[in-house]
Design an enzyme around this catalytic site. Structure first.
Site: not given
Ligand code: NDP
Length: 452
Positions: A15, A43, A51, A179, A205, A262, A303, A311, A435
């Site tokens: 950004g 990124c 990645k 991730i 989720r 997260g 972010d 990104t 096709h």
């Molecule tokens: P997400 O928010 O996608 O997922 C976090 C995960 O960790 C969820 O499953 C969450 O569970 C779990 N969690 C959170 N807190 C805890 C805790 N205290 N104990 C156990 N589990 C926990 O975050 P990510 O880190 O995977 O990615 C961050 C962001 O980065 C994404 O939201 C996305 O926007 C971006 N990203 C995009 C990508 C792409 O475009 N391909 C690739 C990687 C990242 P619950 O669901 O129960 O809350």
């Protein structure tokens, strides 16, 4: 009042770099930019780019097996992580230099150090230099957040994976988001024995439930020990790894434990308190549709604002900000109908509403199909792909598209154009299939599988 800079950008990620380049290069603003780590941000340096290269690297085990099934005489040797890592490092150096070059050519002055805001029109660098600035753009991104885990074990995050000297024999990935799912598949493909633990009932989720279920099945089928409904209760460093006690009563030792639970916005120590800016409930900088904070000269994109952490969204926000403030072309970044892909194996591509979200708004028709694609079917793989359209039963508009398939990221990008234009199911139907492809199913699904 004389200013040293028309714009000072804090953070050299997607950004910040876009905003700086457009403001300086296209609109002639005098721009400074501070980055305390490496140019390119999450990124380029420790996110999407490395990645995706790891996704490619890890996908060859399956490709080699497929090649054998297609008649080739090939044997997969071992995967040489140090060789891949060295090449990855070289590529990231090249990209970082390209980002730096782009900024310099646009006329941006780069300061390779930390900057803090002193007041609405001043920034101070860690070197002690101070500048009077007309506008400040905060683009400091985010970082992994790891919860307190009893036992005090060494816990890695995605940042650390790119720097490993050697791959572990086994790994536990904690989390069920983007991730966690991506790295579970990557490491599994590279030969690591992977367990993924997610506290909820199903991974990813917020994504379409049918796509989540389908993908979870495929992740398990490729050998990842995906455990839902469990979490780490305690983790202790032991000889050769980390001993983990799970909340379901089981326990095991893993070579490494990676937390992907997260990310949180990078707002600490920036001087936001001195401006009276209060963070939002996720710790983010709160901005309006113009990416403007309540302090009129201070803006934020990407972010750190916790809107949509992708990104391309940060790039759009940075570009819109620069056009608005320096180009006399006011425009807001569009956060509606943003496509995205999860780079699992296979990928999940998605845009628009999930079936559940669409149903909550009104009557829908669901068109969905699962099938074995030609390539993997010929190679003897039982894996199926999923193509799904969520259609508004009244307007006939396609409200959502969800694809679980190899290259689903590529497919969803193109489907997204039609959906963003407001295409109806009949527009999809009018389009002749290409096709034989997987995505032709998107234009050949005749009967809804569910209505209501
Ligand atoms: P997400 O928010 O996608 O997922 C976090 C995960 O960790 C969820 O499953 C969450 O569970 C779990 N969690 C959170 N807190 C805890 C805790 N205290 N104990 C156990 N589990 C926990 O975050 P990510 O880190 O995977 O990615 C961050 C962001 O980065 C994404 O939201 C996305 O926007 C971006 N990203 C995009 C990508 C792409 O475009 N391909 C690739 C990687 C990242 P619950 O669901 O129960 O809350």
């Amino acid at each position: 009042m004389a200013f040293d800079y028309d714009l000072y950008v804090i953070g050299g990620g997607s950004g910040g770099v876009r905003a700086a380049r457009i403001a300086a290069g296209e609109h002639g603003a005098k721009v400074g930019l501070a980055e305390e780590y490496r140019m390119g941000g999450t990124c380029v340096i420790r996110g999407c780019v490395p990645k995706k290269l790891m996704v490619y690297a890890s996908s060859f085990a399956v490709s080699i097996e497929e090649a054998r099934q297609f008649g080739w005489t090939v044997e997969a040797g071992g995967f040489d992580w140090p060789k891949f890592r060295a090449k990855l490092d070289t590529e990231l150096d090249r990209l970082e230099a390209a980002y730096r070059g782009g900024l310099t050519r646009a006329g941006v002055t780069i300061h390779d150090t930390r900057a803090v805001i002193e007041d609405a029109h001043s920034v101070r660098l860690a070197t002690g230099e101070r500048f009077r600035v007309k506008h400040v753009l905060i683009a400091t991104g985010g970082r992994p957040s790891v919860p307190e885990v009893p036992g005090g074990a060494t816990l890695l995050t995605s940042n650390d994976i790119f720097k490993l000297d050697a791959l572990p024999a086994s790994a536990l990935i904690v989390g069920g988001g983007f991730i966690a799912c991506e790295f579970a598949c990557i490491l599994n493909g590279m030969g690591v024995k992977v367990t993924q633990a997610y506290r909820g009932p199903q991974i990813l989720r917020g994504f379409d439930d049918e796509a989540r279920d389908h993908l979870a099945e495929l992740i398990r089928a490729q050998g990842v020990d995906l455990r839902t409904g469990t979490d780490v209760a305690e983790a202790r460093d032991v000889e050769g790894g980390v001993h983990v006690n799970f909340t379901d009563g089981s326990e095991r030792v893993f070579g490494k434990v990676v937390y992907a639970t997260g990310r949180v916005p990078n707002t600490e120590g920036l001087g936001l308190e001195t401006l009276g800016l209060k963070p939002g409930h996720k710790g983010e900088i709160v901005v309006d549709e113009w990416s403007q904070t309540p302090v009129p000269s201070v803006f934020a994109v990407g972010d750190v604002t916790g809107r949509i952490n992708l990104t391309p969204v940060a790039i759009r926000e940075g570009h819109a900000f620069a056009d608005t403030i320096f180009g006399a072309r006011p425009r807001e970044a569009d956060h509606h109908l943003v496509p995205s892909a999860v780079y699992t194996q296979p990928e999940l591509g998605t845009i628009g509403l999930t079936e559940a979200a669409a149903r909550a708004k009104g009557p829908v028709e669901i068109y969905a199909t699962t099938f074995r694609p030609m390539r993997s079917a010929f190679a003897g793989s039982p894996d199926k792909v999923l193509m799904k359209l969520v259609v508004d039963a009244g307007t006939r508009k396609v409200l959502g598209c969800h694809i679980v398939a190899p290259e689903a990221g590529e497919m969803i990008q193109l489907a997204a154009i039609a959906i963003k234009m407001g295409a109806t199911k009949e527009d999809f139907d009018r389009t002749v299939a290409v096709h034989p492809t997987m995505s032709e199913e998107l234009v050949t699904m005749r009967k809804p599988v569910r209505k209501g």
